[in-house]
Design an enzyme around this catalytic site. Structure first.
Site, mmCIF file in Angstrom:
data_model
loop_
_atom_site.group_PDB
_atom_site.id
_atom_site.type_symbol
_atom_site.label_atom_id
_atom_site.label_comp_id
_atom_site.label_asym_id
_atom_site.label_seq_id
_atom_site.Cartn_x
_atom_site.Cartn_y
_atom_site.Cartn_z
ATOM 1 N N GLU A 129 0.861 -1.191 0.000
ATOM 2 C CA GLU A 129 0.000 0.000 0.000
ATOM 3 C C GLU A 129 0.898 1.242 0.000
ATOM 4 O O GLU A 129 2.099 1.145 0.301
ATOM 5 C CB GLU A 129 -0.880 0.009 1.251
ATOM 6 C CG GLU A 129 -1.839 -1.149 1.293
ATOM 7 C CD GLU A 129 -2.787 -1.087 2.486
ATOM 8 O OE1 GLU A 129 -2.775 -0.074 3.221
ATOM 9 O OE2 GLU A 129 -3.538 -2.056 2.657
ATOM 10 N N TRP A 158 1.541 -0.780 -6.514
ATOM 11 C CA TRP A 158 2.612 -1.615 -7.066
ATOM 12 C C TRP A 158 2.137 -3.025 -7.349
ATOM 13 O O TRP A 158 2.892 -3.975 -7.155
ATOM 14 C CB TRP A 158 3.821 -1.667 -6.107
ATOM 15 C CG TRP A 158 4.501 -0.368 -5.929
ATOM 16 C CD1 TRP A 158 4.567 0.371 -4.795
ATOM 17 C CD2 TRP A 158 5.203 0.374 -6.927
ATOM 18 N NE1 TRP A 158 5.256 1.525 -5.023
ATOM 19 C CE2 TRP A 158 5.672 1.551 -6.332
ATOM 20 C CE3 TRP A 158 5.480 0.152 -8.277
ATOM 21 C CZ2 TRP A 158 6.387 2.507 -7.018
ATOM 22 C CZ3 TRP A 158 6.205 1.105 -8.970
ATOM 23 C CH2 TRP A 158 6.653 2.262 -8.343
ATOM 24 N N GLN A 337 29.622 -2.683 -19.198
ATOM 25 C CA GLN A 337 30.939 -2.051 -19.343
ATOM 26 C C GLN A 337 31.729 -2.700 -20.483
ATOM 27 O O GLN A 337 32.304 -2.015 -21.327
ATOM 28 C CB GLN A 337 31.709 -2.187 -18.017
ATOM 29 C CG GLN A 337 32.976 -1.397 -17.948
ATOM 30 C CD GLN A 337 32.708 0.107 -17.862
ATOM 31 O OE1 GLN A 337 31.603 0.516 -17.501
ATOM 32 N NE2 GLN A 337 33.694 0.900 -18.210
ATOM 33 N N GLU A 364 9.355 -7.950 -3.051
ATOM 34 C CA GLU A 364 9.366 -9.162 -2.196
ATOM 35 C C GLU A 364 10.438 -9.049 -1.114
ATOM 36 O O GLU A 364 11.141 -10.020 -0.812
ATOM 37 C CB GLU A 364 9.522 -10.436 -3.033
ATOM 38 C CG GLU A 364 8.275 -10.698 -3.863
ATOM 39 C CD GLU A 364 8.252 -12.043 -4.530
ATOM 40 O OE1 GLU A 364 8.633 -13.037 -3.891
ATOM 41 O OE2 GLU A 364 7.832 -12.088 -5.695
HETATM 42 C C1 LIG Z 1 8.326 -3.719 -10.181
HETATM 43 C C2 LIG Z 1 7.626 -3.911 -8.864
HETATM 44 C C3 LIG Z 1 6.658 -4.895 -8.733
HETATM 45 C C4 LIG Z 1 5.967 -5.065 -7.524
HETATM 46 N N1 LIG Z 1 4.964 -6.009 -7.448
HETATM 47 C C5 LIG Z 1 4.252 -6.112 -6.291
HETATM 48 C C6 LIG Z 1 3.123 -7.008 -6.224
HETATM 49 O O1 LIG Z 1 2.809 -7.731 -7.176
HETATM 50 N N2 LIG Z 1 2.403 -7.029 -5.080
HETATM 51 C C7 LIG Z 1 2.714 -6.256 -3.990
HETATM 52 O O2 LIG Z 1 2.010 -6.351 -2.983
HETATM 53 N N3 LIG Z 1 3.768 -5.401 -4.037
HETATM 54 C C8 LIG Z 1 4.535 -5.308 -5.162
HETATM 55 N N4 LIG Z 1 5.598 -4.430 -5.218
HETATM 56 C C9 LIG Z 1 5.869 -3.553 -4.080
HETATM 57 C C10 LIG Z 1 7.147 -3.913 -3.343
HETATM 58 O O3 LIG Z 1 6.984 -5.100 -2.605
HETATM 59 C C11 LIG Z 1 7.554 -2.703 -2.505
HETATM 60 O O4 LIG Z 1 7.967 -1.679 -3.402
HETATM 61 C C12 LIG Z 1 8.647 -3.043 -1.510
HETATM 62 O O5 LIG Z 1 8.159 -3.859 -0.489
HETATM 63 C C13 LIG Z 1 9.246 -1.765 -0.906
HETATM 64 O O6 LIG Z 1 8.227 -0.970 -0.391
HETATM 65 P P1 LIG Z 1 8.200 0.591 -0.740
HETATM 66 O O7 LIG Z 1 8.289 0.754 -2.211
HETATM 67 O O8 LIG Z 1 7.035 1.174 -0.045
HETATM 68 O O9 LIG Z 1 9.544 1.151 -0.139
HETATM 69 P P2 LIG Z 1 9.798 1.476 1.399
HETATM 70 O O10 LIG Z 1 9.111 0.505 2.271
HETATM 71 O O11 LIG Z 1 9.535 2.939 1.614
HETATM 72 O O12 LIG Z 1 11.370 1.212 1.529
HETATM 73 C C14 LIG Z 1 12.308 2.032 0.828
HETATM 74 C C15 LIG Z 1 13.689 1.503 1.084
HETATM 75 O O13 LIG Z 1 14.010 1.604 2.461
HETATM 76 C C16 LIG Z 1 14.938 0.585 2.796
HETATM 77 N N5 LIG Z 1 14.398 -0.190 3.916
HETATM 78 C C17 LIG Z 1 13.130 -0.624 4.084
HETATM 79 N N6 LIG Z 1 13.015 -1.354 5.220
HETATM 80 C C18 LIG Z 1 14.237 -1.354 5.793
HETATM 81 C C19 LIG Z 1 14.773 -1.936 6.974
HETATM 82 N N7 LIG Z 1 13.998 -2.662 7.794
HETATM 83 N N8 LIG Z 1 16.081 -1.729 7.244
HETATM 84 C C20 LIG Z 1 16.859 -1.006 6.416
HETATM 85 N N9 LIG Z 1 16.418 -0.451 5.282
HETATM 86 C C21 LIG Z 1 15.126 -0.625 4.958
HETATM 87 C C22 LIG Z 1 15.113 -0.289 1.550
HETATM 88 O O14 LIG Z 1 16.261 0.120 0.850
HETATM 89 C C23 LIG Z 1 13.875 0.029 0.737
HETATM 90 O O15 LIG Z 1 14.068 -0.185 -0.654
HETATM 91 C C24 LIG Z 1 6.300 -4.255 -6.413
HETATM 92 C C25 LIG Z 1 7.304 -3.282 -6.545
HETATM 93 C C26 LIG Z 1 7.958 -3.099 -7.745
HETATM 94 C C27 LIG Z 1 9.014 -2.019 -7.839
#
Ligand SMILES: Cc1cc2nc3c(=O)[nH]c(=O)nc-3n(C[C@H](O)[C@H](O)[C@H](O)COP(=O)(O)OP(=O)(O)OC[C@H]3O[C@@H](n4cnc5c(N)ncnc54)[C@H](O)[C@@H]3O)c2cc1C
Length: 381
Positions: A129, A158, A337, A364
Site C-alpha cells: 500500500e 505496485w 561495461q 518481495e
Molecule cells: C516492479 C515492482 C513490482 C511489484 N509487485 C508487487 C506485487 O505484485 N504485489 C505487492 O504487494 N507489491 C509489489 N511491489 C511492491 C514492493 O513489494 C515494494 O515496493 C517493496 O516492499 C518496498 O516498499 P516501498 O516501495 O514502499 O519502499 P519502502 O518501504 O519505503 O522502503 C524504501 C527503502 O528503504 C529501505 N528499507 C526498508 N526497510 C528497511 C529496513 N527494515 N532496514 C533497512 N532499510 C530498509 C530499503 O532500501 C527500501 O528499498 C512491487 C514493486 C515493484 C518495484
C-alpha cells in the site's frame, strides 16, 4: 550456449534436468516476445505457457494436491529470465498470486487453480500500500465482517498484473489485534464491483503494474483465505517459497549477461587481438562466473532445503534472494561495461538486463530487509 553443468549438482533429480532442457527448447522457439504492449504480451505468454504445461508447476493440483516443487519453480524462472524477462514475470505472477490459495485455500477456492494452471486466468498478489511497502504491519486497508460478507475499503499499489488479473489475493486489516496480528487474506475476483484500477504505473523495465482502489468491495465470508488474523503469517509463508525464485530470476539475468559477455569479448578485436586477451577483462569475466555459480548454489540450496521437507526456509531464501539479486546487478553492470557503447544502446540485450534487474532488489523484501532477516536468524540460532 549457457553453462549447464549446474544441472549435474546433487540438488536435482532427473525430472528437473528434463524440465530444464524441455523449457530451454521451448524458449528458443517462442521467446523473446514483442514488449510494445506489455498487457497483451503477458496475457499471451500465460496462455502459451499454460498450453505448453509449464504453469502446472506454479500452483498445486486441486485434484491431487502435492507440495510445490521449489526446484522446478526456480529452474523455470531462471530459464525464462535468461530468454525474456517478461516471460519470467508472467510465469512468476501465476505462482505468487495463487500461493496463498495453494497453501491455505479451501477446496472451493482451489477450483481457481484449474484456470491459473492452464493459462486461462491471470492472478495477482495485493499486499503493498502507499504507506506500507516494507512495513507491511502498517497496512491501512480495512475488511469489515458484516453477517455473511466482508466489505473491503482501501488502496493497494505496485500490484503486478494489476488491471489484467482475473483474481487478486488481497491482504487487509480485520483488526483481531494491532499491527501484524490483525491482518487477513482474501480471494477477490477482478470483476467484483468497487474494485477499480486507480492508476497504471510505468517503470524502467515495463510490466503491467497498477494502483488499485477498493470502495465497498463486497465479498462473501467464504472468500477469507486461511484463518482470520493470520494474514501476515500467511503472506510470509508464501514469500518464504517464492523469495528463492526471485533469486532464480536474477540468476537467469546474470547468466544471460555472462553469456553475452563471453561472446562479446571473444569476438571484439581491440589493439590487434580479441578483447578477452586483456587480463583485466579476464578478471571481470572470472568475477562474473564466480558470482553466477555462488548465486546458483544459494538459490538451489534454498529450493532443495524446502523440497526436502523444511517447514520454513526463511534464512536460506533471504540469503538466496539477497545474494543473487545484488550480485546479478554487479554482473550485468560489468557486462554493460565490457560491451562499451553497445552496452547502453537502447534495445541491446545487456541494456535490457540492466533495466530488468533493478526492481528485483526492491520487491518481495528489499535487499536491506533481507539483511535484517538474515541477521535475526543468525542471532536467534
Ligand atoms: C516492479 C515492482 C513490482 C511489484 N509487485 C508487487 C506485487 O505484485 N504485489 C505487492 O504487494 N507489491 C509489489 N511491489 C511492491 C514492493 O513489494 C515494494 O515496493 C517493496 O516492499 C518496498 O516498499 P516501498 O516501495 O514502499 O519502499 P519502502 O518501504 O519505503 O522502503 C524504501 C527503502 O528503504 C529501505 N528499507 C526498508 N526497510 C528497511 C529496513 N527494515 N532496514 C533497512 N532499510 C530498509 C530499503 O532500501 C527500501 O528499498 C512491487 C514493486 C515493484 C518495484
Amino acid at each position: 550456449m549457457s553453462d549447464r553443468s549446474f544441472l549435474d549438482w546433487p540438488f536435482f533429480d532427473d525430472h528437473h534436468r528434463h524440465l530444464a532442457e524441455e523449457l530451454d527448447g521451448w524458449c528458443a522457439k517462442n521467446l523473446p516476445v514483442d514488449h510494445s504492449d506489455v498487457d497483451q504480451a503477458c496475457k499471451d505468454l500465460v496462455a502459451k505457457l499454460g498450453a505448453a504445461g509449464f504453469l502446472t508447476y506454479s500452483a498445486i493440483d486441486p485434484d491431487n494436491p502435492q507440495p510445490l516443487d521449489v526446484r522446478s519453480l526456480c529452474l523455470i524462472r531462471e530459464t525464462l529470465a535468461r530468454h525474456d524477462g517478461l516471460a519470467d514475470f508472467a510465469f512468476a505472477m501465476q505462482g505468487l498470486g495463487t500461493g496463498a490459495i495453494s497453501f491455505f485455500g479451501t477446496p472451493e477456492q482451489q477450483q481457481w487453480l484449474h484456470k491459473t494452471r492452464s493459462g486461462q486466468a491471470l492472478s495477482a498478489f495485493a499486499l503493498s500500500e502507499p504507506r506500507s511497502g516494507s512495513d507491511v504491519a502498517n497496512m491501512d486497508m480495512q475488511a469489515v465482517l458484516d453477517g455473511d460478507h466482508y466489505l473491503l475499503n482501501g488502496e493497494k499499489t505496485w500490484i503486478s498484473n494489476g488491471g489484467i488479473a482475473d483474481l487478486y489475493c488481497v491482504f487487509a486489516r480485520t483488526g483481531e489485534a494491532p499491527g501484524a496480528r490483525g491482518l487477513s487474506a482474501f480471494l477477490v475476483p477482478a470483476e467484483t464491483p468497487g474494485l477499480t484500477v486507480k492508476e497504471r504505473l510505468e517503470v524502467i523495465a515495463p510490466h503491467p503494474l497498477a494502483t488499485l482502489s477498493f470502495k465497498d468491495v463486497k465479498i462473501p465470508a467464504t472468500a477469507l483465505i486461511g484463518q482470520s488474523g493470520q494474514g501476515f503469517k500467511l503472506s510470509m509463508a508464501v514469500l518464504d517459497v517464492f523469495r528463492s525464485t526471485v533469486g532464480a530470476a536474477a540468476l537467469g539475468f546474470a547468466r544471460r549477461a555472462l553469456d553475452e559477455t563471453v561472446n562479446r569479448v571473444q569476438n571484439r578485436e581491440l589493439f590487434g587481438a580479441p578483447l578477452f586477451d586483456l587480463q583485466m577483462v579476464q578478471g571481470h569475466v572470472a568475477e562474473m562466473a564466480l558470482d553466477v555459480d555462488a548465486a546458483a548454489l544459494l538459490v538451489y540450496r534454498a529450493a532443495w532445503t524446502k523440497d526436502n521437507g523444511a517447514d520454513r526456509v526463511t534464512r536460506e531464501a533471504a540469503m538466496a534472494k539477497l545474494y543473487a539479486t545484488d550480485r546479478a546487478q554487479v554482473v550485468i553492470d560489468k557486462a554493460v561495461q565490457l560491451h562499451g557503447g553497445d552496452g547502453v544502446r537502447s534495445g541491446s540485450v545487456v541494456e535490457g538486463l540492466y533495466r530488468e534487474i533493478r526492481a528485483l532488489r526492491i520487491y518481495e523484501g528489499a535487499s536491506d530487509v533481507q539483511k535484517v532477516v538474515i541477521a535475526r536468524q543468525t542471532l536467534n540460532g
